[in-house]
Scaffold this active site. Structure first.
Site, mmCIF file in Angstrom:
data_model
loop_
_atom_site.group_PDB
_atom_site.id
_atom_site.type_symbol
_atom_site.label_atom_id
_atom_site.label_comp_id
_atom_site.label_asym_id
_atom_site.label_seq_id
_atom_site.Cartn_x
_atom_site.Cartn_y
_atom_site.Cartn_z
ATOM 1 N N HIS A 22 0.484 -1.362 -0.274
ATOM 2 C CA HIS A 22 0.142 -0.055 -0.169
ATOM 3 C C HIS A 22 0.741 1.221 -0.156
ATOM 4 C CE1 HIS A 22 -0.292 1.440 4.093
ATOM 5 N NE2 HIS A 22 0.547 0.300 4.510
ATOM 6 N N CYS A 41 6.726 6.143 3.786
ATOM 7 C CA CYS A 41 4.992 5.337 3.172
ATOM 8 C C CYS A 41 4.755 6.292 2.604
ATOM 9 C CB CYS A 41 4.580 5.712 5.067
ATOM 10 S SG CYS A 41 5.315 4.863 6.167
ATOM 11 N N HIS A 47 4.731 0.291 -0.121
ATOM 12 C CA HIS A 47 5.298 -0.726 0.025
ATOM 13 C C HIS A 47 5.305 -1.527 0.940
ATOM 14 C CE1 HIS A 47 3.410 1.986 3.261
ATOM 15 N NE2 HIS A 47 4.145 1.338 4.217
ATOM 16 N N HIS A 49 3.246 -4.853 4.572
ATOM 17 C CA HIS A 49 4.103 -5.119 5.296
ATOM 18 C C HIS A 49 3.138 -6.957 5.150
ATOM 19 C CE1 HIS A 49 3.706 -1.231 7.203
ATOM 20 N NE2 HIS A 49 3.079 -1.023 5.772
ATOM 21 N N ASP A 87 -5.036 -10.363 0.558
ATOM 22 C CA ASP A 87 -3.249 -10.737 0.774
ATOM 23 C C ASP A 87 -2.520 -11.185 -0.720
ATOM 24 O OD1 ASP A 87 -0.980 -12.798 1.635
ATOM 25 O OD2 ASP A 87 -2.394 -14.793 1.107
ATOM 26 N N HIS A 88 -1.606 -10.691 -1.015
ATOM 27 C CA HIS A 88 -0.856 -10.753 -1.857
ATOM 28 C C HIS A 88 -1.470 -9.605 -2.649
ATOM 29 C CE1 HIS A 88 1.527 -14.260 0.025
ATOM 30 N NE2 HIS A 88 2.677 -13.477 -0.877
ATOM 31 N N GLU A 132 -0.251 -3.844 11.803
ATOM 32 C CA GLU A 132 0.779 -3.315 10.420
ATOM 33 C C GLU A 132 1.942 -3.998 10.729
ATOM 34 O OE1 GLU A 132 0.524 0.725 7.555
ATOM 35 O OE2 GLU A 132 1.180 0.806 9.682
#
Length: 142
Positions: A22, A41, A47, A49, A87-88, A132
């Site tokens: 994100h 960020c 980037h 997480h 996810d992903h 996060e």
């Protein structure tokens, strides 16, 4: 004799992990304001997480099953609401909810809450907690 257990609320939780990218960027701020507010960020390329999400439900223990709810059902709801949607993924680009919202941990917690509310029995969702990082956590209780 009074059955005190029938009046007690018990809380159960399940945790899942997902990886996503994100970028913290508000369309309501200038590029300079975004850079100042979000620092690294706000990187134009985003980037990532490795998030950890804990969903906590509450309810009375069923005297027949001994459960607040079947944890397998909760696992399936989380798969549908969290894993399949986040996810992903690039949260900002792949999840329509974030088209006009900044993809902060706070907003991700609210998004997951709203998704889980659709599937869980009414009034059973207690808390959604989004880790996060190991040090940054947001939780939402509706």
């Amino acid at each position: 004799m009074v059955d005190r257990q029938s009046h007690r609320a018990v809380y159960i939780s399940r945790t899942e992990s997902f990886s996503a990218a994100h970028r913290l960027h508000s369309r309501h701020l200038s590029d300079e304001e975004n850079k100042e507010l979000y620092g690294p960020c706000n990187n134009a390329n985003g980037h990532g997480h490795n998030y950890k999400v804990e969903v906590i439900v509450k309810g009375k223990v069923d005297p027949v099953t001994g459960m607040v709810m079947n944890i397998t059902d909760l696992k399936g709801f989380m798969k549908s609401c969290i894993m399949e949607q986040l996810d992903h993924k690039n949260i900002d680009l792949d999840v329509p909810y974030f088209k006009d919202k900044v993809s902060t941990a706070e907003n991700i917690a609210v998004f997951i809450w709203d998704q889980m509310q659709e599937l869980l029995p009414e009034g059973s969702l207690y808390e959604v907690k989004v880790h996060e990082t190991d040090k940054n956590v947001a939780f939402y209780r509706g």
